[in-house]
Design an enzyme around this catalytic site. Structure first.
Site, short mmCIF file in Angstrom:
data_model
loop_
_atom_site.label_atom_id
_atom_site.label_comp_id
_atom_site.label_asym_id
_atom_site.label_seq_id
_atom_site.Cartn_x
_atom_site.Cartn_y
_atom_site.Cartn_z
N ALA A 165 35.24 -67.00 115.18
CA ALA A 165 36.06 -68.22 115.20
C ALA A 165 36.82 -68.36 113.88
CB ALA A 165 35.18 -69.45 115.44
N GLY A 166 37.02 -67.23 113.20
CA GLY A 166 37.79 -67.23 111.96
C GLY A 166 39.28 -67.16 112.26
N GLY A 167 40.05 -66.73 111.26
CA GLY A 167 41.50 -66.70 111.40
C GLY A 167 41.97 -65.79 112.52
N ARG A 209 32.97 -74.20 112.90
CA ARG A 209 34.23 -73.52 113.23
C ARG A 209 34.38 -73.35 114.73
NH1 ARG A 209 34.98 -68.17 109.49
NH2 ARG A 209 36.81 -68.87 108.37
N LYS A 240 43.17 -66.26 105.53
CA LYS A 240 44.10 -66.71 106.59
C LYS A 240 44.01 -68.20 106.86
CE LYS A 240 44.17 -62.29 108.77
NZ LYS A 240 44.12 -61.49 109.97
#
Ligand SMILES: NC(=O)c1ccc[n+]([C@@H]2O[C@H](COP(=O)([O-])OP(=O)(O)OC[C@H]3O[C@@H](n4cnc5c(N)ncnc54)[C@H](OP(=O)(O)O)[C@@H]3O)[C@@H](O)[C@H]2O)c1
Length: 272
Positions: free
Chosen positions: A133-135, A161, A71
């Site tokens: 804190a990813g997509g 991130r 993503k």
């Protein structure tokens, strides 16, 4: 029946054995009498750019759903982005623009809050802790921030991130109380937006001892439906909100994104 007029859609992820979006989208195409089909493509991270470059050249391929782990990396491969995709730094749907490019949007956050609302869980005025804190987490953070929570605490394994997401939210939502935290305790809603729980041997994403009655623990993972952290939270007396609600919340939005402006023709001889 798939034929020469059929519009093609893909889901790009790795792994793809657990995905449910193609099944749901194919059912929506069928129910609406549209000449389209979606298939899953198992594409490893290093191959994404080459894969998208090739898929752009398939003239009857209209769009893609983008899932883990692509993503964020797919953002750089889009010609245009919607403002919310730019803010989230992630995309989960791509649509053909012109003959050789994709535009991207991010519907995960909208899906997540639609799922919460459908289950009767409020966002406005609540103290919310977002783990990840990813997509998916970035998109959820933006959608939550737009709905005036009392406080938004961000937790993530990798600091880089986490800081980047915190900074984006602070500059876009200056009135929002958004902080970096360590503990999930002291919140009304705790969201696991990491991928922990997908595999049987994953550690828990946070300490379940810090939640209890009066707290809602929400999940983004869909398989298993009740992840280990949801089991643990329910044992502690917290209300639980499984990840399936997020997909249900955004299927309509994905369908509209792909089919608006008559992009998909009706099946021959079969109206909606
Ligand atoms: N229900 C739905 O409709 C829906 C929609 C979208 C996504 N999802 C699910 O959301 C999950 C996350 O997707 P994504 O696209 O955000 O993935 P992603 O961009 O790869 O981000 C993964 C997140 O999980 C964290 N993480 C991974 N392994 C970890 C570990 N061992 N310890 C601690 N943290 C770890 C990462 O932390 P670092 O930053 O430190 O790497 C990051 O915050 C997936 O399971 C996906 O299936 C569900």
């Amino acid at each position: 029946m798939i034929g020469g007029t059929t519009k093609l859609f893909g889901l790009v992820g790795h792994p793809v054995t657990h995905v449910r979006t193609p099944q749901a989208m194919n059912a929506l195409f069928e129910r609406n009498g549209l000449d389209a089909v979606m298939v899953p493509f198992d594409v490893a991270g290093a191959d994404l750019a080459a894969c998208l470059a090739g898929l752009q050249r398939i003239r009857n391929l209209e769009g893609l759903v983008v899932t883990v782990p692509h993503k964020m990396s797919a953002v750089e491969l889009c010609r245009d982005l919607t403002p919310r995709a730019g803010l989230a730094g992630a995309v989960n749907v791509l649509r053909r623009v012109g003959e050789d490019a994709f535009a991207g949007d991010m519907l995960d956050g909208e899906g997540f809050v639609a799922g919460l609302a459908a289950a009767g869980h409020a966002v406005a005025g609540r103290r919310i802790c977002l783990v990840g804190a990813g997509g998916a987490a970035s998109a959820i953070a933006v959608a939550l921030a737009e709905r005036q929570p009392a406080k938004l605490t961000l937790i993530n394994r990798s600091r880089e991130r986490l800081l980047a997401l915190h900074e984006r939210l602070r500059s876009r939502f200056p009135a929002l109380d958004v902080v970096i935290g360590e503990q999930v305790g002291g919140h009304d809603l705790v969201v696991n937006a990491t991928s922990l729980g997908l595999r049987a041997d994953d550690p828990l994403p946070f300490d379940p001892e810090q939640v209890g009655p009066g707290v809602v623990v929400a999940e983004v993972i869909m398989t298993p439906e009740i992840t280990p952290i949801l089991h643990a939270a329910a044992r502690r007396g917290a209300a639980i909100h499984p990840g399936r609600a997020m997909l249900d919340g955004q299927l309509d939005a994905i369908f509209r994104y792909f089919s608006e402006d008559g992009r998909i023709p009706a099946r021959q001889g079969r109206g909606p």
